[in-house]
Write an enzyme that holds these catalytic residues in place. Sequence first.
Site, PDB file in Angstrom:
ATOM      1  N   LYS A  28       6.593  -4.696  -1.344  1.00 43.22           N
ATOM      2  CA  LYS A  28       5.809  -3.776  -0.506  1.00 43.22           C
ATOM      3  C   LYS A  28       4.388  -4.292  -0.305  1.00 43.22           C
ATOM      4  O   LYS A  28       3.871  -4.304   0.820  1.00 43.22           O
ATOM      5  CB  LYS A  28       5.801  -2.381  -1.158  1.00 43.22           C
ATOM      6  CG  LYS A  28       5.048  -1.318  -0.373  1.00 43.22           C
ATOM      7  CD  LYS A  28       5.632   0.058  -0.581  1.00 43.22           C
ATOM      8  CE  LYS A  28       5.361   0.632  -1.963  1.00 43.22           C
ATOM      9  NZ  LYS A  28       3.973   1.085  -2.144  1.00 43.22           N
ATOM     10  N   SER A  29       3.743  -4.733  -1.386  1.00 49.60           N
ATOM     11  CA  SER A  29       2.359  -5.219  -1.273  1.00 49.60           C
ATOM     12  C   SER A  29       2.280  -6.392  -0.306  1.00 49.60           C
ATOM     13  O   SER A  29       1.381  -6.478   0.538  1.00 49.60           O
ATOM     14  CB  SER A  29       1.856  -5.671  -2.645  1.00 49.60           C
ATOM     15  OG  SER A  29       1.755  -4.581  -3.517  1.00 49.60           O
ATOM     16  N   ASP A 326       2.562   0.108 -11.514  1.00 53.10           N
ATOM     17  CA  ASP A 326       3.514   0.951 -10.785  1.00 53.10           C
ATOM     18  C   ASP A 326       4.796   1.205 -11.573  1.00 53.10           C
ATOM     19  O   ASP A 326       5.658   1.969 -11.131  1.00 53.10           O
ATOM     20  CB  ASP A 326       3.858   0.299  -9.442  1.00 53.10           C
ATOM     21  CG  ASP A 326       2.668   0.315  -8.490  1.00 53.10           C
ATOM     22  OD1 ASP A 326       1.790   1.181  -8.653  1.00 53.10           O
ATOM     23  OD2 ASP A 326       2.613  -0.542  -7.588  1.00 53.10           O
TER      24      ASP A 326
HETATM   25  C1  S3P Z   1      -1.280  -2.165  -4.569  1.00 53.80           C
HETATM   26  C2  S3P Z   1      -2.177  -1.982  -5.578  1.00 53.80           C
HETATM   27  C3  S3P Z   1      -2.009  -0.991  -6.640  1.00 53.80           C
HETATM   28  C4  S3P Z   1      -0.587  -0.450  -6.703  1.00 53.80           C
HETATM   29  C5  S3P Z   1      -0.054  -0.121  -5.336  1.00 53.80           C
HETATM   30  C6  S3P Z   1      -0.029  -1.370  -4.479  1.00 53.80           C
HETATM   31  C7  S3P Z   1      -1.552  -3.197  -3.555  1.00 53.80           C
HETATM   32  O1  S3P Z   1      -2.889   0.080  -6.421  1.00 53.80           O
HETATM   33  O2  S3P Z   1      -0.534   0.694  -7.517  1.00 53.80           O
HETATM   34  O3  S3P Z   1       1.253   0.388  -5.413  1.00 53.80           O
HETATM   35  O4  S3P Z   1      -0.621  -3.554  -2.783  1.00 53.80           O
HETATM   36  O5  S3P Z   1      -2.684  -3.683  -3.491  1.00 53.80           O
HETATM   37  P1  S3P Z   1      -4.442   0.025  -6.873  1.00 53.80           P
HETATM   38  O6  S3P Z   1      -5.107  -0.994  -6.076  1.00 53.80           O
HETATM   39  O7  S3P Z   1      -4.970   1.400  -6.615  1.00 53.80           O
HETATM   40  O8  S3P Z   1      -4.425  -0.318  -8.328  1.00 53.80           O
END
Ligand code: S3P
Length: 449
Positions: A28-29, A326
Amino acid sequence: MSGHGDPIKMTAGRGAALKGVAEVPGDKSISHRALILGALSVGETQITGLLEGQDVLDTAKAMRAFGATVTRHGPGDWSVQGVGVGGFAEPEDVIDCGNSGTGVRLIMGAMATSAICATFTGDGSLRKRPMGRVTDPLALFGARAVGRAGGRLPMTVVGAAEPAPVSYTTPMASAQVKSAVLLAGLNAPGQTVVIEKVPTRDHTERMLRGFGAEVSVEQTPEGTRITLQGQPELVAQSVAVPRDPSSAAFPVCAALLVPGSEILVPGVSQNPTRNGLFLTLREMGADIEFLNPREEGGEPVADLRVRYSELTGIDIPADRASAQIDEYPVLAAVAACARGTTIMRGVHELRVKESDRIDAMARGLEACGVAVEEDADTLIVHGMGPGGVPGGATCATHLDHRIAMSFLILGLVSQQPISVDDGSPIATSFPVFEELMRGLGASIVRDNG
Ligand code: S3P
């Protein structure tokens, strides 16, 4: 305003051992970033393996609203005709990021140094989440933001017409904040610097380099210092999105818990900023083998062979939190089935995810007959051993996909089935979850057919 369909009640119960190959969807990221960097590049970016979850589809729609041409050619196969750094057009309407904190925060960063204005909103979960963590550093570039009390959506961001470069130390461990600043830095002259005391997922840095930006990373006494040279010409790329370790977590944990299981989960990212869960599970006694290590799409990946294991509770240090942030919901479900106590420290960021995940897991586990303790920064689960969780509850998911999937995994081994009040948010990150889990032999049903 962002809508939400009818709730979908789902129930998981005990069944046969899990067997087979679990091909989880794209990360997803990385999917969000591929669309955004594609939109900020010159030329046509080709993406394969894109996650077609609602979060990512909302980012694709947003990139169209900012002027990019985003086209789907087949499952996971997309292209983005970019507008170049500084080329975003002003959207004609409100940008609805649905459930996605990553989507809204990264897009705010990407538009904050262009002389355009955009209004953002999201679903009931996203409208509760803090945006000040992103709009504070964006203000240093010269962007202005006006939202609801507490820095909540809906919010309008007016991009800086003459952005200044910024040096910013992130006050919390957040890849979203780091990424928003770096994306804003793309259209600022000179060097933009982000310093993070705790390392977080580094997909933005890796991908920026891949698209031709100059990014250097050094370890300093203050933490990791990331320097971006502003106003590069980003050049369209081919991006192969690796599979999502955060989605792999669900079949992996299910196979560890259901007696007699053995599954293979191919091509799972082993990026050290994302692989905390697998290390933690191994320390708990999990039988996980990492086969065929290789590189895919610029990320280290391996095939995971996972077999049923009797697990023991452990004390997980705070410095592991960022690399498995996560995965705590499903880890809490696993901990409930381990022998002994699992202590999860340094997890305060869980309170501002799609839901307050410490509260959601604690209340749901209690309803299933598991003893838990919590404070602002810690979750403690008193494990009941293999087969020991009573279950028999309906757990509230609070529009949070990972809470829904975690309780369904626990339901596969609890004495009585476990239901979730609304499994519909699962489609934001893992649209094929039910199909994939059923394919392995899991009993997960929708209560209304
Ligand atoms: C993500 C960063 C994380 C993670 C989120 C995806 C990202 O959040 O919890 O599901 O893709 O950069 P945070 O940046 O708030 O830690």
